[in-house]
Design a protein around this motif. Structure first.
Motif, PDB file in Angstrom:
ATOM      1  N   THR A  67       0.830  -1.198   0.000  1.00  0.00           N
ATOM      2  CA  THR A  67       0.000   0.000   0.000  1.00  0.00           C
ATOM      3  C   THR A  67       0.868   1.254   0.000  1.00  0.00           C
ATOM      4  N   ASP A  68       2.136   1.067  -0.328  1.00  0.00           N
ATOM      5  CA  ASP A  68       3.061   2.194  -0.411  1.00  0.00           C
ATOM      6  C   ASP A  68       2.720   2.983  -1.677  1.00  0.00           C
ATOM      7  N   ILE A  69       2.347   4.231  -1.526  1.00  0.00           N
ATOM      8  CA  ILE A  69       1.912   5.047  -2.658  1.00  0.00           C
ATOM      9  C   ILE A  69       3.001   5.149  -3.725  1.00  0.00           C
ATOM     10  N   ARG A  70       4.266   5.119  -3.314  1.00  0.00           N
ATOM     11  CA  ARG A  70       5.364   5.183  -4.290  1.00  0.00           C
ATOM     12  C   ARG A  70       5.376   3.943  -5.180  1.00  0.00           C
ATOM     13  N   ILE A  71       5.099   2.798  -4.612  1.00  0.00           N
ATOM     14  CA  ILE A  71       5.057   1.553  -5.385  1.00  0.00           C
ATOM     15  C   ILE A  71       3.856   1.556  -6.319  1.00  0.00           C
ATOM     16  N   LEU A  72       2.723   2.042  -5.842  1.00  0.00           N
ATOM     17  CA  LEU A  72       1.521   2.114  -6.683  1.00  0.00           C
ATOM     18  C   LEU A  72       1.731   3.073  -7.853  1.00  0.00           C
ATOM     19  N   LEU A  73       2.342   4.226  -7.595  1.00  0.00           N
ATOM     20  CA  LEU A  73       2.625   5.179  -8.674  1.00  0.00           C
ATOM     21  C   LEU A  73       3.658   4.623  -9.650  1.00  0.00           C
ATOM     22  N   ASN A  74       4.622   3.870  -9.144  1.00  0.00           N
ATOM     23  CA  ASN A  74       5.607   3.245 -10.019  1.00  0.00           C
ATOM     24  C   ASN A  74       4.932   2.237 -10.954  1.00  0.00           C
ATOM     25  N   CYS A  75       3.940   1.538 -10.453  1.00  0.00           N
ATOM     26  CA  CYS A  75       3.175   0.599 -11.269  1.00  0.00           C
ATOM     27  C   CYS A  75       2.514   1.326 -12.436  1.00  0.00           C
ATOM     28  N   VAL A  76       1.879   2.447 -12.154  1.00  0.00           N
ATOM     29  CA  VAL A  76       1.246   3.237 -13.214  1.00  0.00           C
ATOM     30  C   VAL A  76       2.315   3.733 -14.196  1.00  0.00           C
ATOM     31  N   SER A  77       3.426   4.202 -13.674  1.00  0.00           N
ATOM     32  CA  SER A  77       4.506   4.699 -14.507  1.00  0.00           C
ATOM     33  C   SER A  77       5.046   3.615 -15.443  1.00  0.00           C
ATOM     34  N   LEU A  78       5.227   2.413 -14.934  1.00  0.00           N
ATOM     35  CA  LEU A  78       5.724   1.311 -15.760  1.00  0.00           C
ATOM     36  C   LEU A  78       4.730   0.969 -16.868  1.00  0.00           C
ATOM     37  N   ASN A  79       3.445   0.971 -16.549  1.00  0.00           N
ATOM     38  CA  ASN A  79       2.431   0.700 -17.566  1.00  0.00           C
ATOM     39  C   ASN A  79       2.410   1.801 -18.630  1.00  0.00           C
ATOM     40  N   LEU A  80       2.533   3.039 -18.212  1.00  0.00           N
ATOM     41  CA  LEU A  80       2.585   4.134 -19.178  1.00  0.00           C
ATOM     42  C   LEU A  80       3.804   3.990 -20.089  1.00  0.00           C
ATOM     43  N   GLN A  81       4.917   3.640 -19.494  1.00  0.00           N
ATOM     44  CA  GLN A  81       6.135   3.438 -20.282  1.00  0.00           C
ATOM     45  C   GLN A  81       5.932   2.327 -21.302  1.00  0.00           C
ATOM     46  N   ALA A  82       5.354   1.214 -20.866  1.00  0.00           N
ATOM     47  CA  ALA A  82       5.197   0.044 -21.735  1.00  0.00           C
ATOM     48  C   ALA A  82       4.128   0.218 -22.808  1.00  0.00           C
ATOM     49  N   PHE A  83       3.048   0.902 -22.478  1.00  0.00           N
ATOM     50  CA  PHE A  83       1.898   0.920 -23.387  1.00  0.00           C
ATOM     51  C   PHE A  83       1.638   2.256 -24.076  1.00  0.00           C
ATOM     52  N   VAL A  84       2.259   3.325 -23.593  1.00  0.00           N
ATOM     53  CA  VAL A  84       2.017   4.638 -24.186  1.00  0.00           C
ATOM     54  C   VAL A  84       3.311   5.222 -24.752  1.00  0.00           C
ATOM     55  N   ILE A  85       4.349   5.256 -23.953  1.00  0.00           N
ATOM     56  CA  ILE A  85       5.573   5.942 -24.361  1.00  0.00           C
ATOM     57  C   ILE A  85       6.394   5.116 -25.359  1.00  0.00           C
ATOM     58  N   GLN A  86       6.743   3.877 -25.005  1.00  0.00           N
ATOM     59  CA  GLN A  86       7.605   3.067 -25.876  1.00  0.00           C
ATOM     60  C   GLN A  86       6.989   2.755 -27.240  1.00  0.00           C
ATOM     61  N   PRO A  87       5.707   2.414 -27.314  1.00  0.00           N
ATOM     62  CA  PRO A  87       5.155   2.076 -28.635  1.00  0.00           C
ATOM     63  C   PRO A  87       5.068   3.261 -29.602  1.00  0.00           C
ATOM     64  N   SER A  88       5.150   4.461 -29.089  1.00  0.00           N
ATOM     65  CA  SER A  88       5.017   5.646 -29.942  1.00  0.00           C
ATOM     66  C   SER A  88       6.271   5.839 -30.779  1.00  0.00           C
ATOM     67  N   ARG A  89       6.070   5.959 -32.092  1.00  0.00           N
ATOM     68  CA  ARG A  89       7.195   6.086 -33.026  1.00  0.00           C
ATOM     69  C   ARG A  89       7.548   7.544 -33.325  1.00  0.00           C
ATOM     70  N   SER A  90       6.649   8.444 -32.994  1.00  0.00           N
ATOM     71  CA  SER A  90       6.908   9.862 -33.262  1.00  0.00           C
ATOM     72  C   SER A  90       6.224  10.696 -32.184  1.00  0.00           C
ATOM     73  N   LYS A  91       6.571  11.961 -32.176  1.00  0.00           N
ATOM     74  CA  LYS A  91       5.966  12.873 -31.204  1.00  0.00           C
ATOM     75  C   LYS A  91       4.460  12.964 -31.433  1.00  0.00           C
TER      76      LYS A  91
END
Length: 125
Positions: A67-91
């Motif tokens: 229930t550590d808020i830092r761990i929960l936010l890191n989870c969201v951050s990792l998902n954003l990285q994997a599904f939003v940021i990395q797949p994007s080929r251009s700005k």
């Protein structure tokens, strides 16, 4: 923020919250007219088909062990990285994918908040 910390600091409240969130999804309460997600979420495979639902599911699973808020936010951050940021080929593609995710995530969280408030006031009200 303080209210969230109060909930996260109480194991019994987290247990009830997790249970109610699972019931909300399993009983199809998000499958309402006007909902962007017109699917009943009967299993994990269906849940995985939607990025925002996967993020919510990951948070729910994580609540079982932390229930550590830092761990929960890191989870969201990792998902954003994997599904939003990395797949994007251009700005431009990133802007489109990120905007779509943000809209769907906000809609999902609003629907969850509304349903939790109306149907599960003990854990969320």
């Amino acid at each position: 923020v303080q209210a969230m910390r109060t909930v996260l600091n109480s194991n019994s409240k987290v247990t009830v919250l997790r249970s109610d969130l699972h019931a909300l999804i399993n009983q199809g309460f998000l499958d309402a007219p006007g909902n962007l997600f017109q699917t009943k979420f009967r299993n994990l495979e269906e849940l995985q088909n939607s990025i925002e639902l996967k993020c919510l599911n990951d948070l729910m699973l994580l609540l079982a062990s932390s229930t550590d808020i830092r761990i929960l936010l890191n989870c969201v951050s990792l998902n954003l990285q994997a599904f939003v940021i990395q797949p994007s080929r251009s700005k431009e593609e990133f802007t489109t994918v990120a905007s779509d995710f943000q809209l769907r995530w906000n809609f999902l969280l609003s629907a969850v908040s509304k349903t939790m408030t109306l149907k599960y006031a003990d854990s969320f009200g």
